[in-house]
Design a protein around this motif. Sequence first.
Motif, mmCIF file in Angstrom:
data_model
loop_
_atom_site.group_PDB
_atom_site.id
_atom_site.type_symbol
_atom_site.label_atom_id
_atom_site.label_comp_id
_atom_site.label_asym_id
_atom_site.label_seq_id
_atom_site.Cartn_x
_atom_site.Cartn_y
_atom_site.Cartn_z
ATOM 1 N N LYS B 544 0.801 -1.220 0.000
ATOM 2 C CA LYS B 544 0.000 0.000 0.000
ATOM 3 C C LYS B 544 0.840 1.280 0.000
ATOM 4 O O LYS B 544 0.416 2.290 -0.556
ATOM 5 C CB LYS B 544 -0.906 0.021 1.236
ATOM 6 N N LEU B 545 2.013 1.235 0.676
ATOM 7 C CA LEU B 545 2.789 2.481 0.812
ATOM 8 C C LEU B 545 4.056 2.474 -0.030
ATOM 9 O O LEU B 545 4.803 3.459 -0.030
ATOM 10 C CB LEU B 545 3.173 2.691 2.284
ATOM 11 N N HIS B 546 4.285 1.353 -0.731
ATOM 12 C CA HIS B 546 5.482 1.204 -1.579
ATOM 13 C C HIS B 546 6.761 1.405 -0.747
ATOM 14 O O HIS B 546 7.731 2.045 -1.190
ATOM 15 C CB HIS B 546 5.443 2.199 -2.757
ATOM 16 N N LEU B 547 6.752 0.912 0.473
ATOM 17 C CA LEU B 547 7.903 1.040 1.377
ATOM 18 C C LEU B 547 8.563 -0.317 1.554
ATOM 19 O O LEU B 547 7.965 -1.229 2.124
ATOM 20 C CB LEU B 547 7.426 1.530 2.746
ATOM 21 N N PRO B 548 9.811 -0.480 1.066
ATOM 22 C CA PRO B 548 10.499 -1.748 1.322
ATOM 23 C C PRO B 548 10.900 -1.829 2.803
ATOM 24 O O PRO B 548 11.041 -0.788 3.472
ATOM 25 C CB PRO B 548 11.717 -1.684 0.399
ATOM 26 N N PRO B 549 11.074 -3.030 3.345
ATOM 27 C CA PRO B 549 11.375 -3.185 4.770
ATOM 28 C C PRO B 549 12.607 -2.395 5.203
ATOM 29 O O PRO B 549 12.670 -1.903 6.336
ATOM 30 C CB PRO B 549 11.594 -4.689 4.922
ATOM 31 N N ALA B 550 13.517 -2.204 4.286
ATOM 32 C CA ALA B 550 14.758 -1.523 4.666
ATOM 33 C C ALA B 550 14.530 -0.041 4.979
ATOM 34 O O ALA B 550 15.315 0.570 5.697
ATOM 35 C CB ALA B 550 15.773 -1.660 3.534
ATOM 36 N N GLU B 551 13.453 0.508 4.447
ATOM 37 C CA GLU B 551 13.244 1.957 4.643
ATOM 38 C C GLU B 551 12.243 2.249 5.745
ATOM 39 O O GLU B 551 11.785 3.389 5.901
ATOM 40 C CB GLU B 551 12.748 2.581 3.328
ATOM 41 N N LEU B 552 11.833 1.241 6.486
ATOM 42 C CA LEU B 552 10.758 1.437 7.457
ATOM 43 C C LEU B 552 11.260 2.140 8.705
ATOM 44 O O LEU B 552 12.127 1.617 9.428
ATOM 45 C CB LEU B 552 10.153 0.079 7.853
ATOM 46 N N THR B 553 10.753 3.334 8.899
ATOM 47 C CA THR B 553 10.955 4.040 10.176
ATOM 48 C C THR B 553 9.615 4.656 10.555
ATOM 49 O O THR B 553 8.724 4.795 9.711
ATOM 50 C CB THR B 553 11.999 5.158 10.032
ATOM 51 N N ILE B 564 -3.505 8.462 3.521
ATOM 52 C CA ILE B 564 -4.512 7.418 3.217
ATOM 53 C C ILE B 564 -5.284 6.971 4.442
ATOM 54 O O ILE B 564 -6.276 6.241 4.322
ATOM 55 C CB ILE B 564 -3.849 6.184 2.554
ATOM 56 N N LEU B 565 -4.907 7.341 5.627
ATOM 57 C CA LEU B 565 -5.635 6.936 6.835
ATOM 58 C C LEU B 565 -5.852 8.146 7.733
ATOM 59 O O LEU B 565 -5.048 9.092 7.716
ATOM 60 C CB LEU B 565 -4.826 5.896 7.620
ATOM 61 N N PRO B 566 -6.888 8.120 8.584
ATOM 62 C CA PRO B 566 -7.053 9.165 9.595
ATOM 63 C C PRO B 566 -5.861 9.127 10.558
ATOM 64 O O PRO B 566 -5.251 8.059 10.754
ATOM 65 C CB PRO B 566 -8.339 8.785 10.309
ATOM 66 N N PRO B 567 -5.540 10.252 11.182
ATOM 67 C CA PRO B 567 -4.343 10.312 12.031
ATOM 68 C C PRO B 567 -4.344 9.282 13.160
ATOM 69 O O PRO B 567 -3.302 8.657 13.431
ATOM 70 C CB PRO B 567 -4.389 11.730 12.597
ATOM 71 N N ASP B 568 -5.533 9.063 13.799
ATOM 72 C CA ASP B 568 -5.589 8.091 14.902
ATOM 73 C C ASP B 568 -5.258 6.694 14.410
ATOM 74 O O ASP B 568 -4.512 5.943 15.061
ATOM 75 C CB ASP B 568 -6.975 8.099 15.537
ATOM 76 N N ASP B 569 -5.832 6.338 13.236
ATOM 77 C CA ASP B 569 -5.561 5.007 12.681
ATOM 78 C C ASP B 569 -4.081 4.884 12.307
ATOM 79 O O ASP B 569 -3.456 3.832 12.502
ATOM 80 C CB ASP B 569 -6.434 4.768 11.447
ATOM 81 N N TRP B 605 -5.261 -4.346 9.839
ATOM 82 C CA TRP B 605 -4.934 -4.998 8.545
ATOM 83 C C TRP B 605 -6.108 -4.876 7.570
ATOM 84 O O TRP B 605 -5.936 -4.555 6.415
ATOM 85 C CB TRP B 605 -4.597 -6.486 8.769
ATOM 86 N N ARG B 606 -7.298 -5.177 8.079
ATOM 87 C CA ARG B 606 -8.484 -5.138 7.202
ATOM 88 C C ARG B 606 -8.684 -3.723 6.669
ATOM 89 O O ARG B 606 -9.030 -3.525 5.495
ATOM 90 C CB ARG B 606 -9.734 -5.592 7.961
ATOM 91 N N ARG B 607 -8.463 -2.732 7.554
ATOM 92 C CA ARG B 607 -8.641 -1.367 7.109
ATOM 93 C C ARG B 607 -7.604 -1.014 6.023
ATOM 94 O O ARG B 607 -7.929 -0.412 5.008
ATOM 95 C CB ARG B 607 -8.496 -0.433 8.305
ATOM 96 N N LEU B 608 -6.394 -1.434 6.257
ATOM 97 C CA LEU B 608 -5.346 -1.151 5.266
ATOM 98 C C LEU B 608 -5.609 -1.886 3.948
ATOM 99 O O LEU B 608 -5.361 -1.349 2.866
ATOM 100 C CB LEU B 608 -3.979 -1.579 5.823
ATOM 101 N N GLU B 609 -6.112 -3.125 4.084
ATOM 102 C CA GLU B 609 -6.394 -3.893 2.853
ATOM 103 C C GLU B 609 -7.446 -3.194 1.994
ATOM 104 O O GLU B 609 -7.378 -3.222 0.763
ATOM 105 C CB GLU B 609 -6.900 -5.292 3.218
ATOM 106 N N LYS B 610 -8.436 -2.603 2.655
ATOM 107 C CA LYS B 610 -9.502 -1.941 1.902
ATOM 108 C C LYS B 610 -9.072 -0.565 1.390
ATOM 109 O O LYS B 610 -9.744 0.008 0.534
ATOM 110 C CB LYS B 610 -10.744 -1.788 2.777
ATOM 111 N N THR B 611 -8.003 -0.034 1.926
ATOM 112 C CA THR B 611 -7.560 1.311 1.534
ATOM 113 C C THR B 611 -6.822 1.247 0.196
ATOM 114 O O THR B 611 -5.990 0.359 -0.013
ATOM 115 C CB THR B 611 -6.604 1.869 2.606
ATOM 116 N N PRO B 612 -7.145 2.145 -0.718
ATOM 117 C CA PRO B 612 -6.412 2.139 -1.994
ATOM 118 C C PRO B 612 -4.927 2.451 -1.765
ATOM 119 O O PRO B 612 -4.591 3.216 -0.851
ATOM 120 C CB PRO B 612 -7.075 3.258 -2.787
ATOM 121 N N PRO B 613 -4.059 1.892 -2.576
ATOM 122 C CA PRO B 613 -2.631 2.138 -2.398
ATOM 123 C C PRO B 613 -2.285 3.611 -2.594
ATOM 124 O O PRO B 613 -2.978 4.329 -3.306
ATOM 125 C CB PRO B 613 -1.972 1.279 -3.458
ATOM 126 N N LEU B 614 -1.224 3.997 -1.981
ATOM 127 C CA LEU B 614 -0.744 5.376 -2.124
ATOM 128 C C LEU B 614 -0.239 5.576 -3.543
ATOM 129 O O LEU B 614 0.415 4.696 -4.114
ATOM 130 C CB LEU B 614 0.399 5.600 -1.121
#
Lengths: 249, 618
Positions: B544-553, B564-569, B605-614
């Motif tokens: 969804k975010l096109h982020l490879p594991p190496a760039e995850l911070t 793509i998501l509300p701030p709380d989510d 996860w379900r919320r992210l799955e339903k969210t269109p990719p960035l």
Amino acid sequence: MTAWWWIWMALFRLDSAAPAPDSLWAQANQAYAQERYEEALLYYDSILQGGYLAPELYYNMGNAYFRLGRNGWALAMFKKSRVLRDDRLTRRNIEMVYRRLGNPRRWPPPVIFAIWWERYLQWATPRQWAWGALAAGGLALLASLAWIWRRRRRLAYAAGVLWGVHLLGMASAWGRHHQVNHRPDAVVVVPSTLLYSAPSTESTGLVTLYEGDEVHITDGVGRWYEVQLPDGAAGWVDRSTLEPIGMAF
Amino acid sequence: MKRFRRIIAAALLGMVGWTLQGQEVDFSVRVQPAEVQVGQPFRVEFTYNRRGRFTPPEFGDLQVLAGPNTSTRWEWINGRMSSSYTISYVLRAAAPGEYRIGRAKLEVRGREYYTEPVTVRVVGSAARHPPPAPGGTPPPSAADSLPEVFIRAVVNKRSPYEGEAVGVSYYLYTRVPIQDYAVTHLPTFSEFFTYEVPLRNPAVQRTEIKGRPYRYVKLYEAVVFPLRSGKLKIPPLKVDAVALIPRRVVRRYRSPFADFWGDDPFFRQFFEEFERMWEDYSYEQKLLHLQSESVTLNVRPLPVKGRTPDFSGLVGRFTMEVALDSPRISPGGVATLTVRIQGEGNIKMVDVPMPDFPAGLEVFPPETKASYRVRHGKVTGQKTFRFALEARQPGTYRLPPIRWSYFDPERERYVSLSSDTLVLHVQGTPPPDSVVVGARPAVPADDIAFIYRDVRRWYRMAEWRLPEGWGVQYAGGMGGVLVLMGLGWALRRRYERRGGLWMRREAARMAAIRRKARRALQQGDAAELARAVTEGFQFLFEWKLHLPPAELTSDVLRKRLTPILPPDDAEAVIEAWTTAQMEAVRPTLDDAQRRKWWHTVDALWRRLEKTPPLNPTA
């Protein structure tokens, strides 16, 4: 088309595996040929008691009754034969019985469309109609599912036609079942009897019915049938004086 | 000048309208005469001077013979224009007594006006006007004696032969207008065989009788065949008609200005139209009982001389055709012998005696069919007899000639018709199921047919019945079919929604990770659960975010999740991902907390799955 034909024939034969009571039939016809009509009737009746049936059987029984002068019974048997298979010989014999009976009460002939429908139903027995309809229904279901998946116009047409055939076949099965089992016709088989106003011999006698008169059974209580006459009169008669044409009675 | 005149004419018309507008409503009833006899027609008139909606009264037992008839009358008196409208009915009483005519209603501009009820006295008529005897001649009256209206029966032959066609027509002749008429008694041809001719919209025609012009219309037409010889009467036909007898023509108004305006063509035409409008044609309604005079036919007997034994009794002109549809048949087959008689005469009565067919032929009662046409005083058509012939034994059968004769009235002699001898060849061997049982080789026409020796097929009784409760079973089966089709439809829709794949590759991957996490949760393996959750988040972030594991911070995640998501989510996702990494190294959650944490993760996860990719370019 050939494939359809073979499917139909397979279903047809599937339903027709009844061993024939040939010896009784031969004995009955022999007795008839030697003018021992009572004996022939006994043989014919034994076939019926054995659970077998054929239009020819009723037809021959009608002939035997006719030879014995029991015209009401002869008429009833010819009519039963005609319900199973309406052929020219049976119609002719019915006319002969009418002639001998004089002018019995008869129902007016149905409209031509009803006659066509009755003859069309006689193409098969109720179960054959039902099997055919189910086969068409199965194919219709497959065609429908195929259309849902493939969305081809030909599949839609095929499914529509097959569902139509299925519904017509089921209607025909029901119609044939009703035609053979539940038709209300009955024939007076005794020289004469009274039509009573109530199911009791103590009630008022309305009309005298004579042998060969045709009535419609509308109800039954105990040993009485409620019947309607072609002229509209209605009343009750003893069951033993009538022979219903429908098998369910 | 012309313009000036037109202005004055317009002003006059305006005055007329104003004059009419200011009138009082006058609504009255009048019965003429007030005392009548039984059966005598009388008139009741309702007159009013303002146009409105008229509702007729109840007439009770009085018979309405004619009406409502409307008439309008205009008058110019002392410089004032007035109009009157009259609605009239012609009534009749069947018995003596007093009859009450109820109140009629007139509705003018929302106001209702009523007439007073009127009583009509009807006196017995036995002494003065006896009622017409059934079938007899009606009593003479002023109206009946009018020569202007009468009925005449016309026949096309006066001396026909017995059984010969005679055309009979009844006409109504009149010199006065007929408002209405009805045939009250049709002729009963008891001594004739009758064919009625249907009349469709009979036309009114003109003629002259003794130099006087008449109009006439055909009332009834038939073609009759005398059943016996001698003097036979064509019975009368009776009609009740309401005739309008013109009384006089009254010109109510003659414009005093007609001469004043001189020869101006516009005003001359205008005033002529105006005068024509005020002309009052007055008619008197008369109820007439009409009856035609009887016509006597001198019916001649058929001559005895020359009468053949096979005379059919028919009179006219006929031809006969006899044909065999198939001269060669196989034993048990059926051939049809057709006898067709066509021509002019009493077609319905045509009959052909049963021919004397050779032994060995089984003959069925013939099917008959007749078709005919009745017009111009004749009956033409044909009658067909079809004999079905069945031969059981091979051989050659000679069918005897069919003889039939009739009487020709024009040539005044008997005419015999005869067919040729026809030959029927029956070839082949008899079919096995048509073997005659019994000693007789052929069955006479008045006996029953043979019995069957073979049965085409034996049936069990059950074959003729549908199983018990088959309707319910069928309904259930159809329900199952519908469910199956619905399921197919739903699968198809899902397949389409997934772009032609049963399940997306990503969805399949997530399903596998979920299964792995659930298994670990059930087994209480916290590290394995944390690894599965971490794997799931990493896969979702890459998808969804096109982020490879190496760039995850955390910062990068927050930055990419925010669009793509509300701030709380977004914060919840980051927290769950961080928890997963910590749990993978050193599990700290107990079972209950872990289970709750898993439900939170699953929901995220379900919320992210339903969210269109960035959008990668964003």
